[in-house]
Design an enzyme around this catalytic site. Structure first.
Site, PDB file in Angstrom:
ATOM      1  N   LYS A   1       0.839  -1.202   0.000  1.00 29.22           N
ATOM      2  CA  LYS A   1       0.000   0.000   0.000  1.00 29.22           C
ATOM      3  C   LYS A   1       0.878   1.257   0.000  1.00 29.22           C
ATOM      4  O   LYS A   1       0.635   2.195  -0.763  1.00 29.22           O
ATOM      5  CB  LYS A   1      -0.926   0.003   1.220  1.00 29.22           C
ATOM      6  CG  LYS A   1      -2.055  -1.024   1.137  1.00 29.22           C
ATOM      7  CD  LYS A   1      -2.781  -1.201   2.470  1.00 29.22           C
ATOM      8  CE  LYS A   1      -3.846  -2.301   2.355  1.00 29.22           C
ATOM      9  NZ  LYS A   1      -4.526  -2.593   3.636  1.00 29.22           N
TER      10      LYS A   1
ATOM     11  N   GLN B   1      -4.034  -0.801   9.673  1.00 28.69           N
ATOM     12  CA  GLN B   1      -4.174  -2.177   9.184  1.00 28.69           C
ATOM     13  C   GLN B   1      -4.804  -3.065  10.256  1.00 28.69           C
ATOM     14  O   GLN B   1      -4.397  -3.038  11.424  1.00 28.69           O
ATOM     15  CB  GLN B   1      -2.797  -2.721   8.759  1.00 28.69           C
ATOM     16  CG  GLN B   1      -2.826  -4.096   8.125  1.00 28.69           C
ATOM     17  CD  GLN B   1      -3.503  -4.119   6.752  1.00 28.69           C
ATOM     18  OE1 GLN B   1      -3.591  -3.101   6.066  1.00 28.69           O
ATOM     19  NE2 GLN B   1      -3.983  -5.276   6.354  1.00 28.69           N
TER      20      GLN B   1
ATOM     21  N   ASP C   1     -10.524   3.801   4.361  1.00 28.72           N
ATOM     22  CA  ASP C   1     -10.994   2.413   4.436  1.00 28.72           C
ATOM     23  C   ASP C   1     -12.524   2.346   4.437  1.00 28.72           C
ATOM     24  O   ASP C   1     -13.099   1.278   4.202  1.00 28.72           O
ATOM     25  CB  ASP C   1     -10.495   1.763   5.736  1.00 28.72           C
ATOM     26  CG  ASP C   1      -9.348   0.797   5.513  1.00 28.72           C
ATOM     27  OD1 ASP C   1      -9.264   0.212   4.417  1.00 28.72           O
ATOM     28  OD2 ASP C   1      -8.544   0.624   6.446  1.00 28.72           O
TER      29      ASP C   1
HETATM   30  N1  GUN Z   1      -7.123  -6.082   6.802  1.00 28.59           N
HETATM   31  C1  GUN Z   1      -7.643  -6.843   5.825  1.00 28.59           C
HETATM   32  N2  GUN Z   1      -8.269  -6.069   4.916  1.00 28.59           N
HETATM   33  C2  GUN Z   1      -8.138  -4.804   5.334  1.00 28.59           C
HETATM   34  C3  GUN Z   1      -8.562  -3.561   4.814  1.00 28.59           C
HETATM   35  O1  GUN Z   1      -9.214  -3.444   3.781  1.00 28.59           O
HETATM   36  N3  GUN Z   1      -8.208  -2.470   5.524  1.00 28.59           N
HETATM   37  C4  GUN Z   1      -7.512  -2.543   6.674  1.00 28.59           C
HETATM   38  N4  GUN Z   1      -7.232  -1.414   7.313  1.00 28.59           N
HETATM   39  N5  GUN Z   1      -7.094  -3.685   7.185  1.00 28.59           N
HETATM   40  C5  GUN Z   1      -7.418  -4.809   6.504  1.00 28.59           C
END
Ligand code: GUN
Length: 302
Positions: free
Chosen positions: A56, A100, A123
């Site tokens: 990311k 995350q 998100d």
């Molecule tokens: N963990 C698994 N998928 C995601 C996501 O889309 N965003 C975040 N912040 N953590 C995750």
């Protein structure tokens, strides 16, 4: 059994979106001086999360964003994670904040996620954004990246209007299942949310013109779950042992048995190379949209 389904190329679609984001970020910067900024926060050493967060942050840099990565030790106190989030909320160079998940045991995910300013919540997990999506206030909302990316792939195959089509979402998580159902509903599909307690899941799925699998169980949905001609979106990313590749080797598979389903479906996403790359592309798109909004500009649509 031969493969008949069209293979939906998420990698190519994601590359197109990233190229659009890059161009729009450059335009914003040259017209207003604003560089879009994304902050990603990871707590602890979960190896899969480390990989996701690194990609990311790297993609943000490729898009021309300011990219900040905060790595906190697993034993960080909840109030210290929240304090970091509040600092990022107040930082005018940051337009998107992502913490995350999952967070280490002992940290309340809700407390941390809800501390993120709603207008930086790329998100789409903040209650305000959940509410905006479910009430149809799409222009103010941030939509969670995985369902948003899945929806783009569905639109590429079926167009914008899903009137008359039956959609079945398998999985009821806040991150994927529920927002996915909202997006399908907003596009006029007739939506069923199925899950582990659903009676005769295969029969429910076999009624779907659009089948979205988000259960987190490797290759669980086989041929008997798929209606002939259906559009199948496989959100699962599961690592399973692959002894045929050597001792200790592994490979990624989805929640759908691709070989079986692709003989029946009309179109299907592969794993890897389907929904996965779209998720990260939509995170970039959401961050760009945030930077446009904060600069008082109308953001591009994705
Ligand atoms: N963990 C698994 N998928 C995601 C996501 O889309 N965003 C975040 N912040 N953590 C995750």
């Amino acid at each position: 059994m031969g493969e008949t389904a069209r293979r939906i190329d998420g990698k190519a679609s994601a590359a197109r979106i990233v190229a659009e984001v890059k161009a729009a970020a450059q335009a914003l910067r040259s017209e207003t001086g604003t560089q879009a900024g994304l902050a990603v926060v990871i707590v602890g050493e979960d190896p899969a999360s480390q990989v996701y967060v690194a990609s990311k942050a790297k993609m943000a840099t490729e898009c021309g964003f300011k990219s900040v990565k905060h790595v906190l030790p697993a034993d960080t106190a909840q109030e210290d994670v929240v304090a970091l989030v509040r600092d990022l909320n107040a930082d005018p160079t940051i337009h998107g904040i992502l913490v995350q998940l999952p967070l280490p045991e002992g940290i309340d995910e809700t407390a941390v996620v809800q501390a993120i300013a709603a207008d930086k919540d790329v998100d789409g997990f903040h209650l305000l954004n959940v509410g905006r999506l479910s009430t149809g206030a799409r222009d103010e909302a941030f939509v969670p990246c995985t369902p948003a990316g899945s929806m783009i792939l569905i639109r590429e195959v079926l167009g914008d209007d899903l009137s008359g089509l039956a959609a079945v979402v398998v999985g009821r998580s806040n991150i994927v299942g529920k927002p996915m159902a909202q997006l399908l509903l907003a596009a006029n599909a007739t939506v069923t949310i199925a899950h582990s307690r659903t009676k005769d899941l295969a029969a429910v799925c076999r009624a779907a013109d659009i089948l979205v699998a988000a259960v987190g169980r490797p290759q669980m949905l086989g041929a008997d779950f798929v209606k002939p001609g259906a559009v199948v979106i496989d959100v699962g990313i599961n690592r399973i042992p692959a002894p045929e590749k050597g001792e200790g080797a592994s490979r990624l598979v989805g929640d759908v048995d691709y070989a079986a389903a692709s003989a029946i479906a009309g179109a299907i996403t592969p794993v890897p190379g389907g929904v996965g790359p779209m998720t990260i592309a939509l995170l970039m798109a959401n961050t760009l949209v945030s930077a446009y909004r904060m600069s008082g500009r109308t953001p591009p649509r994705f």
